[in-house]
Design a protein around this motif. Structure first.
Motif, PDB file in Angstrom:
ATOM      1  N   GLN A   1       0.813  -1.214   0.000  1.00 31.37           N
ATOM      2  CA  GLN A   1       0.000   0.000   0.000  1.00 31.37           C
ATOM      3  C   GLN A   1       0.852   1.272   0.000  1.00 31.37           C
ATOM      4  O   GLN A   1       0.304   2.369   0.037  1.00 31.37           O
ATOM      5  CB  GLN A   1      -0.966  -0.011   1.180  1.00 31.37           C
ATOM      6  CG  GLN A   1      -1.987  -1.115   1.058  1.00 31.37           C
ATOM      7  CD  GLN A   1      -3.025  -1.106   2.169  1.00 31.37           C
ATOM      8  OE1 GLN A   1      -2.939  -0.351   3.129  1.00 31.37           O
ATOM      9  NE2 GLN A   1      -4.016  -1.957   2.030  1.00 31.37           N
TER      10      GLN A   1
ATOM     11  N   GLY B   1      -8.806  -4.848  14.163  1.00 33.81           N
ATOM     12  CA  GLY B   1      -7.948  -4.089  13.270  1.00 33.81           C
ATOM     13  C   GLY B   1      -6.868  -4.932  12.650  1.00 33.81           C
ATOM     14  O   GLY B   1      -6.765  -6.130  12.905  1.00 33.81           O
TER      15      GLY B   1
ATOM     16  N   SER C   1     -11.951   0.771  12.109  1.00 30.45           N
ATOM     17  CA  SER C   1     -11.630   1.789  11.114  1.00 30.45           C
ATOM     18  C   SER C   1     -11.301   1.032   9.832  1.00 30.45           C
ATOM     19  O   SER C   1     -10.304   0.314   9.775  1.00 30.45           O
ATOM     20  CB  SER C   1     -10.429   2.614  11.586  1.00 30.45           C
ATOM     21  OG  SER C   1     -10.062   3.543  10.597  1.00 30.45           O
ATOM     22  N   ALA C   2     -12.162   1.173   8.832  1.00 26.15           N
ATOM     23  CA  ALA C   2     -12.022   0.393   7.597  1.00 26.15           C
ATOM     24  C   ALA C   2     -11.462   1.238   6.468  1.00 26.15           C
ATOM     25  O   ALA C   2     -11.863   2.392   6.293  1.00 26.15           O
ATOM     26  CB  ALA C   2     -13.388  -0.147   7.177  1.00 26.15           C
ATOM     27  N   GLN C   3     -10.570   0.662   5.709  1.00 28.90           N
ATOM     28  CA  GLN C   3     -10.188   1.306   4.466  1.00 28.90           C
ATOM     29  C   GLN C   3     -11.431   1.274   3.576  1.00 28.90           C
ATOM     30  O   GLN C   3     -12.126   0.253   3.484  1.00 28.90           O
ATOM     31  CB  GLN C   3      -9.016   0.593   3.814  1.00 28.90           C
ATOM     32  CG  GLN C   3      -7.725   0.751   4.611  1.00 28.90           C
ATOM     33  CD  GLN C   3      -6.514   0.161   3.922  1.00 28.90           C
ATOM     34  OE1 GLN C   3      -6.578  -0.294   2.783  1.00 28.90           O
ATOM     35  NE2 GLN C   3      -5.396   0.165   4.626  1.00 28.90           N
ATOM     36  N   VAL C   4     -11.748   2.384   2.944  1.00 26.88           N
ATOM     37  CA  VAL C   4     -12.997   2.529   2.204  1.00 26.88           C
ATOM     38  C   VAL C   4     -13.177   1.419   1.161  1.00 26.88           C
ATOM     39  O   VAL C   4     -14.282   0.898   0.991  1.00 26.88           O
ATOM     40  CB  VAL C   4     -13.092   3.934   1.571  1.00 26.88           C
ATOM     41  CG1 VAL C   4     -14.259   4.027   0.602  1.00 26.88           C
ATOM     42  CG2 VAL C   4     -13.215   4.985   2.661  1.00 26.88           C
TER      43      VAL C   4
ATOM     44  N   LYS D   1     -15.032  -1.653   2.496  1.00 31.86           N
ATOM     45  CA  LYS D   1     -16.322  -1.434   3.162  1.00 31.86           C
ATOM     46  C   LYS D   1     -17.284  -2.604   2.926  1.00 31.86           C
ATOM     47  O   LYS D   1     -17.966  -3.055   3.841  1.00 31.86           O
ATOM     48  CB  LYS D   1     -16.925  -0.119   2.673  1.00 31.86           C
ATOM     49  CG  LYS D   1     -18.299   0.184   3.197  1.00 31.86           C
ATOM     50  CD  LYS D   1     -18.817   1.486   2.591  1.00 31.86           C
ATOM     51  CE  LYS D   1     -20.285   1.665   2.872  1.00 31.86           C
ATOM     52  NZ  LYS D   1     -20.831   2.837   2.199  1.00 31.86           N
TER      53      LYS D   1
ATOM     54  N   GLU E   1     -21.672   1.591   8.455  1.00 35.33           N
ATOM     55  CA  GLU E   1     -20.871   2.825   8.403  1.00 35.33           C
ATOM     56  C   GLU E   1     -21.420   3.819   9.412  1.00 35.33           C
ATOM     57  O   GLU E   1     -22.627   4.064   9.447  1.00 35.33           O
ATOM     58  CB  GLU E   1     -20.938   3.386   6.991  1.00 35.33           C
ATOM     59  CG  GLU E   1     -20.093   4.598   6.753  1.00 35.33           C
ATOM     60  CD  GLU E   1     -20.119   5.044   5.298  1.00 35.33           C
ATOM     61  OE1 GLU E   1     -19.736   6.196   5.058  1.00 35.33           O
ATOM     62  OE2 GLU E   1     -20.522   4.261   4.417  1.00 35.33           O
TER      63      GLU E   1
ATOM     64  N   GLU F   1     -16.164   9.858   5.649  1.00 39.00           N
ATOM     65  CA  GLU F   1     -14.851   9.391   5.184  1.00 39.00           C
ATOM     66  C   GLU F   1     -13.771  10.333   5.719  1.00 39.00           C
ATOM     67  O   GLU F   1     -13.978  11.547   5.793  1.00 39.00           O
ATOM     68  CB  GLU F   1     -14.844   9.378   3.658  1.00 39.00           C
ATOM     69  CG  GLU F   1     -13.629   8.731   3.053  1.00 39.00           C
ATOM     70  CD  GLU F   1     -13.738   8.631   1.539  1.00 39.00           C
ATOM     71  OE1 GLU F   1     -12.817   9.125   0.865  1.00 39.00           O
ATOM     72  OE2 GLU F   1     -14.737   8.058   1.040  1.00 39.00           O
TER      73      GLU F   1
ATOM     74  N   GLU G   1      -6.561   8.484   6.899  1.00 39.23           N
ATOM     75  CA  GLU G   1      -5.662   7.966   7.922  1.00 39.23           C
ATOM     76  C   GLU G   1      -4.445   7.439   7.183  1.00 39.23           C
ATOM     77  O   GLU G   1      -4.573   6.565   6.314  1.00 39.23           O
ATOM     78  CB  GLU G   1      -6.343   6.836   8.703  1.00 39.23           C
ATOM     79  CG  GLU G   1      -5.513   6.318   9.862  1.00 39.23           C
ATOM     80  CD  GLU G   1      -6.284   5.291  10.690  1.00 39.23           C
ATOM     81  OE1 GLU G   1      -5.689   4.235  10.975  1.00 39.23           O
ATOM     82  OE2 GLU G   1      -7.442   5.545  11.039  1.00 39.23           O
TER      83      GLU G   1
ATOM     84  N   HIS H   1     -10.581   6.235   4.884  1.00 39.80           N
ATOM     85  CA  HIS H   1     -11.136   5.303   5.871  1.00 39.80           C
ATOM     86  C   HIS H   1     -12.539   5.760   6.284  1.00 39.80           C
ATOM     87  O   HIS H   1     -12.894   6.919   6.082  1.00 39.80           O
ATOM     88  CB  HIS H   1     -10.285   5.280   7.151  1.00 39.80           C
ATOM     89  CG  HIS H   1      -9.035   4.477   7.056  1.00 39.80           C
ATOM     90  ND1 HIS H   1      -7.953   4.851   6.306  1.00 39.80           N
ATOM     91  CD2 HIS H   1      -8.701   3.298   7.651  1.00 39.80           C
ATOM     92  CE1 HIS H   1      -6.989   3.949   6.432  1.00 39.80           C
ATOM     93  NE2 HIS H   1      -7.427   2.989   7.250  1.00 39.80           N
TER      94      HIS H   1
ATOM     95  N   GLU I   1     -15.269   4.820   9.858  1.00 38.28           N
ATOM     96  CA  GLU I   1     -15.529   4.015  11.047  1.00 38.28           C
ATOM     97  C   GLU I   1     -16.767   3.194  10.799  1.00 38.28           C
ATOM     98  O   GLU I   1     -17.734   3.668  10.178  1.00 38.28           O
ATOM     99  CB  GLU I   1     -15.733   4.886  12.286  1.00 38.28           C
ATOM    100  CG  GLU I   1     -14.449   5.284  12.949  1.00 38.28           C
ATOM    101  CD  GLU I   1     -14.645   5.940  14.310  1.00 38.28           C
ATOM    102  OE1 GLU I   1     -15.656   5.676  14.993  1.00 38.28           O
ATOM    103  OE2 GLU I   1     -13.758   6.729  14.673  1.00 38.28           O
TER     104      GLU I   1
END
Length: 147
Positions: free
Chosen positions: A31, A75, A112-115, A118, A128, A132, A135, A140, A142
């Protein structure tokens, strides 16, 4: 393929090394994101991972309430690039939720999710709950799971 759920002190040095190597390979190298992965929270986490022979296939950590959020949190969700698109992430998330509900006796989980991921979290019951945000320069949101 075997599932393991261990506290930090139960991990062997080799397991810990393999977990940190996988996280670094994906979150830092793949990444292209420089961030402090060893944030001190691993010492207080449950480490859930699938292993086959000597290879970690998928990993996540579960943190008690008050460490990252007011709720239990999940996480560092990662799947080895050679084992993606086989349903392993969803299977791992379901096991993590089951562990939280049955063993920790909690009904709410925040992450906390990477978009881009989702859909994975929605597929196992997360909703959700934030706008957005960036981070480490990655979009990201929540998300919250409530039984």
């Amino acid at each position: 393929m075997n599932l393991f759920i261990k506290k930090f002190h139960e991990l062997s040095l080799e397991e810990l090394y393999d977990i940190l190597a996988l996280r670094s390979e994906i979150f830092v190298v793949e990444q292209n994101c420089i961030y402090e992965d060893c944030d001190g929270k691993d010492k207080f986490a449950y480490h859930l991972y699938y292993k086959e022979k000597d290879e970690i296939l998928a990993y996540s950590r579960i943190l008690d309430k008050g460490i990252s959020y007011g709720e239990i949190s999940i996480g560092r969700v990662v799947v080895n690039k050679n084992h993606r698109r086989k349903g392993l992430a969803e299977k791992m998330m379901k096991k993590a939720i089951e562990f939280v509900e049955k063993d920790l006796r909690e009904s709410s989980i925040r992450l906390s999710a990477q978009v881009y991921a989702k859909g994975l979290y929605e597929s196992v019951g997360f909703k959700e709950v934030s706008e957005e945000y960036l981070e480490d320069n990655i979009p990201h949101i929540e998300m919250l799971y409530q039984r």
